[in-house]
Scaffold this motif. Sequence first.
Motif, PDB file in Angstrom:
ATOM      1  N   CYS A   5      36.501  45.414  48.197  1.00 25.14           N
ATOM      2  CA  CYS A   5      37.914  43.734  47.544  1.00 25.14           C
ATOM      3  C   CYS A   5      36.723  42.581  48.701  1.00 25.14           C
ATOM      4  O   CYS A   5      36.527  42.598  49.775  1.00 25.14           O
ATOM      5  N   PRO A   6      36.650  41.758  48.035  1.00 23.23           N
ATOM      6  CA  PRO A   6      35.889  40.423  48.489  1.00 23.23           C
ATOM      7  C   PRO A   6      36.893  39.226  49.032  1.00 23.23           C
ATOM      8  O   PRO A   6      36.127  38.881  50.075  1.00 23.23           O
ATOM      9  N   GLU A   7      38.351  39.717  49.455  1.00 20.90           N
ATOM     10  CA  GLU A   7      38.428  39.037  50.421  1.00 20.90           C
ATOM     11  C   GLU A   7      38.915  40.116  51.657  1.00 20.90           C
ATOM     12  O   GLU A   7      38.744  39.625  52.991  1.00 20.90           O
ATOM     13  N   CYS A   8      39.716  41.270  51.778  1.00 20.61           N
ATOM     14  CA  CYS A   8      39.840  42.106  53.108  1.00 20.61           C
ATOM     15  C   CYS A   8      38.612  43.327  53.522  1.00 20.61           C
ATOM     16  O   CYS A   8      38.725  43.979  53.698  1.00 20.61           O
ATOM     17  N   LYS A   9      37.660  43.126  51.939  1.00 23.57           N
ATOM     18  CA  LYS A   9      36.527  44.040  52.277  1.00 23.57           C
ATOM     19  C   LYS A   9      37.331  46.128  52.573  1.00 23.57           C
ATOM     20  O   LYS A   9      36.782  46.743  52.157  1.00 23.57           O
ATOM     21  N   SER A  10      38.138  45.832  51.676  1.00 29.72           N
ATOM     22  CA  SER A  10      39.133  47.577  51.027  1.00 29.72           C
ATOM     23  C   SER A  10      38.649  48.446  50.718  1.00 29.72           C
ATOM     24  O   SER A  10      37.694  47.876  49.495  1.00 29.72           O
ATOM     25  N   ASP A  57      43.586  47.026  33.453  1.00 27.97           N
ATOM     26  CA  ASP A  57      42.999  46.604  32.372  1.00 27.97           C
ATOM     27  C   ASP A  57      41.096  45.446  32.612  1.00 27.97           C
ATOM     28  O   ASP A  57      40.612  46.614  32.805  1.00 27.97           O
ATOM     29  N   ASP A  58      41.148  44.769  32.662  1.00 26.43           N
ATOM     30  CA  ASP A  58      39.663  44.583  32.731  1.00 26.43           C
ATOM     31  C   ASP A  58      39.786  43.914  33.986  1.00 26.43           C
ATOM     32  O   ASP A  58      38.836  43.117  34.769  1.00 26.43           O
ATOM     33  N   LEU A  59      40.744  43.816  34.900  1.00 23.86           N
ATOM     34  CA  LEU A  59      41.130  43.679  36.659  1.00 23.86           C
ATOM     35  C   LEU A  59      40.361  44.030  37.508  1.00 23.86           C
ATOM     36  O   LEU A  59      40.864  45.687  37.158  1.00 23.86           O
ATOM     37  N   LEU A  60      40.256  44.340  38.882  1.00 29.52           N
ATOM     38  CA  LEU A  60      39.369  45.135  40.094  1.00 29.52           C
ATOM     39  C   LEU A  60      41.073  44.790  40.801  1.00 29.52           C
ATOM     40  O   LEU A  60      41.339  43.400  40.851  1.00 29.52           O
ATOM     41  N   VAL A  61      42.232  45.304  41.502  1.00 32.10           N
ATOM     42  CA  VAL A  61      42.594  45.332  42.114  1.00 32.10           C
ATOM     43  C   VAL A  61      42.833  45.932  43.995  1.00 32.10           C
ATOM     44  O   VAL A  61      42.319  46.793  43.574  1.00 32.10           O
ATOM     45  N   CYS A  62      43.194  45.157  44.424  1.00 31.58           N
ATOM     46  CA  CYS A  62      43.445  45.197  45.969  1.00 31.58           C
ATOM     47  C   CYS A  62      44.491  45.909  46.212  1.00 31.58           C
ATOM     48  O   CYS A  62      45.059  44.543  46.317  1.00 31.58           O
ATOM     49  N   PRO A  63      44.639  47.336  46.753  1.00 31.30           N
ATOM     50  CA  PRO A  63      45.678  47.950  46.648  1.00 31.30           C
ATOM     51  C   PRO A  63      46.770  47.479  48.641  1.00 31.30           C
ATOM     52  O   PRO A  63      47.989  46.781  48.611  1.00 31.30           O
ATOM     53  N   GLU A  64      45.244  47.059  49.360  1.00 31.24           N
ATOM     54  CA  GLU A  64      45.828  46.094  50.459  1.00 31.24           C
ATOM     55  C   GLU A  64      46.722  45.071  50.543  1.00 31.24           C
ATOM     56  O   GLU A  64      47.431  44.832  51.215  1.00 31.24           O
ATOM     57  N   CYS A  65      45.510  44.334  50.510  1.00 35.61           N
ATOM     58  CA  CYS A  65      45.828  42.388  50.091  1.00 35.61           C
ATOM     59  C   CYS A  65      46.427  42.355  49.042  1.00 35.61           C
ATOM     60  O   CYS A  65      47.139  41.033  48.759  1.00 35.61           O
TER      61      CYS A  65
END
Length: 112
Positions: free
Chosen positions: A7-12, A19-27
């Motif tokens: 994750c570019p936000e929280c580095k998780s 779909d075509d997105l990546l998702v961070c479950p933590e933030c």
Amino acid sequence: MAELAPCPECKSAYTYEMDDLLVCPECGYEWNPDDSYHATGSLVVKDSNGNILLDGDSVIVIKNLPVKGSSQDIKSGTKVKNIRLVEGDHNIDCKIDGFGAMALKSEFVRKA
């Protein structure tokens, strides 16, 4: 299975595809890995022709742009030197002769 980018936000490291997105479950941050971030997390800004822009590049305005609070427009063909890339809707910070500090959208410029 291919390794997904953190994750570019929280580095998780616990990201997943939706779909075509990546998702961070933590933030809860969602992003397109092809759009605005490389694997290193650095900002990628493209001009109107699809060329990647970097800090310090020179660009040329491709369309007359109205300036709020001014009776003059930034004319098409105006060269802007030494740009700085920032996140947001207007992703180029620069100084334009006769106008001062401005924020431009990358879709209205091309790399010089």
